[in-house]
Each structure stands twice: as structure tokens, then as C-alpha cells.
Design a protein around this motif. Structure first.
Motif, PDB file in Angstrom:
ATOM      1  N   THR A  75      35.085  44.601  30.896  1.00 51.05           N
ATOM      2  CA  THR A  75      36.384  44.756  30.528  1.00 51.05           C
ATOM      3  C   THR A  75      36.815  46.032  31.359  1.00 51.05           C
ATOM      4  O   THR A  75      36.580  46.983  32.297  1.00 51.05           O
TER       5      THR A  75
ATOM      6  N   ASP B 176      35.508  48.975  31.962  1.00 49.10           N
ATOM      7  CA  ASP B 176      34.324  49.527  32.858  1.00 49.10           C
ATOM      8  C   ASP B 176      34.696  49.267  34.561  1.00 49.10           C
ATOM      9  O   ASP B 176      33.771  49.920  35.226  1.00 49.10           O
TER      10      ASP B 176
ATOM     11  N   VAL C 170      37.925  41.438  34.713  1.00 47.84           N
ATOM     12  CA  VAL C 170      37.662  41.285  33.663  1.00 47.84           C
ATOM     13  C   VAL C 170      37.295  40.067  32.760  1.00 47.84           C
ATOM     14  O   VAL C 170      38.300  38.824  33.243  1.00 47.84           O
ATOM     15  N   GLY C 171      36.281  40.195  32.050  1.00 44.50           N
ATOM     16  CA  GLY C 171      35.928  38.976  31.590  1.00 44.50           C
ATOM     17  C   GLY C 171      34.681  37.955  32.631  1.00 44.50           C
ATOM     18  O   GLY C 171      33.995  37.408  31.890  1.00 44.50           O
TER      19      GLY C 171
END
Length: 237
Positions: free
Chosen positions: A81, A84, A108-109
Motif C-alpha cells: 500500500t 508501506d 502499490v498493489g
């Protein structure tokens, strides 16, 4: 006095004439100039040093780039995310393929291949399908209380795990009965993956370990309170 009379000499005409020093000149002027020369040289040296330092700093800063690093612990298979990730400044090295900070939205992801600790610099090799735990290894979590693990234990530490098994279906030994001499705790080697200080809500700290698959069953069969962790030196047995 009549014309042609001889003028008497006063004696002043025979004295040598001494040139009067001009204003602003003299030995004191030269001495002051000599005293100033070391300061002028020192000032010039300081200017050169400052110029070189600035040039070196400019070159050093020019070799650093903004890249992505892990902001908090990420487990294997966990999707990243925005929280993070964080940008950091790192030295540019053509042999290491770091991910630029402006590509955060592309990370992200995605999932982490292995567990990542805060501060780890991200590379493309760390993104993808989870490849953890390695073959022959398992992860296991154990709840321990103060006295059963070393204070200050952190992720990445190597530990020796001593467990006392409680055979299935066997009644717990009375508190007044001494354990037989043959019941030596089994010793296993493990690596600490995470330390959850919040624990299980009952005063115990939850520690996640990476250990051999054959040892996973023995750890799961450990008696309540029968697990003790001892930190070992890197490379030690």
C-alpha cells in the motif's frame, strides 16, 4: 651693505641636506605590508578549499537519486500500500537496479516475494509472486512471556529454540513432580521474522519464526510454556 661685499657664511650651507620622507612612505609602511602577506595567502587558501568542497558536494549530490524503500515490515505475499512505501535518497549504482520514487503508484498493489524489513531498498526482484518460505522451511508463531525470550529480540536475529513436548493425550505432570532426567528439551535453530509486542492480549509476546519443516511439528507440539528462545551469534550454531 655695499654691492660686491662678501656675505658671511653662517655654517648652515656646509651641512649635508637630508631628504625629508614623503608622507605615507617609510620603513613602517614596508613592515606593515610584510605582515599582511601571510593573511592574504591564508585567505586565498581558504577560498580554494571552499571552492573544492562545494565542487565535491555538488558531484556527490549529483550521484544520489530518490528511490523507494519499505516504510514498515511487509510479509511475503502481502500487497504493498502507499503507507508501506517511502522515498529515500540513495547513491546511484549502475549494478543495483533500484525503483525510482516516482514509480510508487506502479508498486502499490504488487506483492512482496519475501518478508521485507523497514528501510529495505526496493528492487524489481522483490516484487512478484511470494516465494517464501523457501523449500524445506516453514513459518510458525509462538507466544512467549518475559523470561522465555531475550529482551530486545528483533526481526532477523538467529535463535536457538528449546521445546518440551507434551505427548498427545497425556495428562500434565503434577506441579510437585520433577521432570525425568531424560526429558531434555529439543533444540532447534530458527530465524526471527517478526516480534509482535502487542502479543496475544494475555501478557505474551508473539514471535514468528522461520525454521526447518521437520521442526515445525515439534514446535506445534510444545507444552504450554515449554518454549525458550536463546539468541545466537551470527554464524553460530
Amino acid at each position: 651693505m655695499s654691492v660686491g661685499a662678501v656675505r658671511p657664511k653662517s655654517g648652515l650651507e656646509d651641512r649635508p641636506q637630508v631628504a625629508q620622507p614623503r608622507a605615507g612612505r617609510g620603513p613602517w609602511r614596508a613592515a606593515r605590508r610584510r605582515r599582511r602577506l601571510p593573511f592574504v595567502a591564508l585567505g586565498g587558501l581558504l577560498v580554494i578549499v571552499c571552492v573544492l568542497a562545494y565542487a565535491y558536494g555538488a558531484v556527490a549530490l549529483g550521484d544520489r537519486v530518490q528511490v523507494l524503500a519499505v516504510a514498515r515490515a511487509v510479509t511475503a505475499g502481502q500487497a504493498f500500500t502507499a503507507a508501506d512505501l517511502r522515498p529515500v535518497s540513495a547513491a546511484q549504482d549502475p549494478t543495483v537496479q533500484l525503483i525510482p520514487a516516482d514509480q510508487a503508484t506502479q508498486v502499490v498493489g504488487r506483492t512482496a516475494v519475501v518478508p521485507l524489513l523497514p528501510g529495505t531498498l526496493l528492487t524489481p526482484a522483490l516484487l512478484g509472486d511470494a516465494a517464501f518460505p523457501p523449500a524445506g522451511k516453514v513459518t510458525a508463531s509462538v507466544a512467549v512471556k518475559p523470561g522465555q525470550y531475550p529482551q530486545g529480540l528483533a526481526a532477523g536475529a538467529r535463535v536457538s529454540v528449546y521445546v518440551t513436548a507434551n505427548p498427545a493425550g497425556a495428562a500434565p505432570a503434577p506441579a510437585t513432580t520433577s521432570a525425568p532426567a531424560s526429558s531434555t528439551p529439543a533444540r532447534m535453530q530458527a530465524v526471527v521474522l517478526a516480534v509482535d509486542l502487542a502479543g496475544d492480549g494475555q501478557g505474551a509476546v508473539v514471535i514468528t519464526l522461520l525454521l526447518d519443516a521437520d521442526d515445525g511439528g515439534r514446535l506445534a507440539a510444545a507444552a504450554a510454556g515449554g518454549v525458550v528462545l536463546m539468541q545466537t551469534a551470527p554464524g553460530g550454531s
